[in-house]
Write a protein that holds these residues in place. Structure first.
Motif, short mmCIF file in Angstrom:
data_model
loop_
_atom_site.label_atom_id
_atom_site.label_comp_id
_atom_site.label_asym_id
_atom_site.label_seq_id
_atom_site.Cartn_x
_atom_site.Cartn_y
_atom_site.Cartn_z
N ASN A 168 28.72 38.95 33.66
CA ASN A 168 27.73 37.43 34.16
C ASN A 168 28.39 36.24 33.46
O ASN A 168 27.81 35.09 33.48
N SER A 219 31.78 33.50 33.22
CA SER A 219 32.94 32.92 34.53
C SER A 219 33.82 33.68 33.48
O SER A 219 34.29 33.91 32.57
N ASN A 220 34.73 33.81 34.81
CA ASN A 220 36.43 34.04 34.91
C ASN A 220 36.39 32.78 33.41
O ASN A 220 38.05 33.28 32.50
N GLU A 221 36.52 32.01 33.24
CA GLU A 221 37.02 31.16 32.83
C GLU A 221 36.54 31.46 31.12
O GLU A 221 37.24 30.75 30.45
N GLN A 222 34.77 31.58 31.25
CA GLN A 222 34.79 32.24 29.75
C GLN A 222 35.50 32.80 28.88
O GLN A 222 35.77 32.75 27.92
N HIS A 223 35.88 34.45 29.62
CA HIS A 223 36.67 34.92 29.24
C HIS A 223 38.05 34.64 29.24
O HIS A 223 38.33 35.06 28.08
#
Length: 198
Positions: free
Chosen positions: A97, A99-103
């Motif tokens: 859930n 985003s790739n940006e958050q990771h």
């Protein structure tokens, strides 16, 4: 004899702020860096400003980290007694859930931020007779925590980096260690909560 110096990231709140208070009381020259300069000014409004230097800093930007470190250490005879890497972010939520940006942001702040500050500080740590790097890791570096996958991964990396630098920098008389605070039950039960300090 010059006072000892310490540079602290994520210094506007939490462990970073508590450490800053402690070292100011011990007579250190304290460099306090955080993404939020107004918060730094607010929390130190009643402090004696003689021994503190405040910096707005994004630890992900190496050029900025280098400029800030150079400025602080120039005020302290090009020496640095302690580097405390307290800056970090925590995002709670299911892996799928987020985003790739958050990771990637979690890894960038929590891992690359420490690499940046260690590299920028190293010449000044080497120029000090006894110096120390303290990296903020986490108990989640021992075992991956569900809904904290990227955060756990970042702290595994911090632990590995710390262990390697402890050996690599020993010939220079630089001590390197990490701190592994526990996550509170309250924090772990708050879905999608984002905590940020840097």
């Amino acid at each position: 004899m010059m006072a000892k110096s310490i540079f602290i990231t994520g210094a506007a709140s939490g462990i970073g702020l508590a450490a800053a208070k402690h070292f100011v009381q011990q007579g250190y020259c304290v460099g306090m860096a955080d993404l939020n300069l107004s918060s730094l000014r607010e929390v130190t409004a009643n402090w004696n400003s003689d021994n503190i230097s405040l910096y707005q800093l994004d630890v992900c930007r190496f050029e900025q980290v280098t400029q800030v470190m150079d400025d602080f250490c120039a005020q302290n005879n090009n020496r640095l007694s302690v580097l405390l890497n307290s800056a970090g972010i925590l995002t709670i939520g299911a892996f799928e859930n987020m985003s790739n940006e958050q990771h990637h942001r979690t890894i960038n702040v929590n891992v690359n931020g420490i690499i940046n500050t260690c590299q920028a500080a190293l010449p000044y740590l080497k120029n000090t007779q006894t110096s120390t790097i303290v990296n903020m890791s986490s108990a989640s570096s021992d075992y991956g925590v569900p809904e904290l996958a990227s955060y756990s991964a970042s702290k595994f990396a911090v632990k590995g980096l710390t262990e390697a630098l402890e050996i690599e920098l020993a010939p220079y008389g630089i001590k390197v260690c990490d701190v592994l605070p526990l996550l509170s039950r309250r924090t772990c039960s708050a879905p999608r909560k984002i905590q940020q300090r840097y």
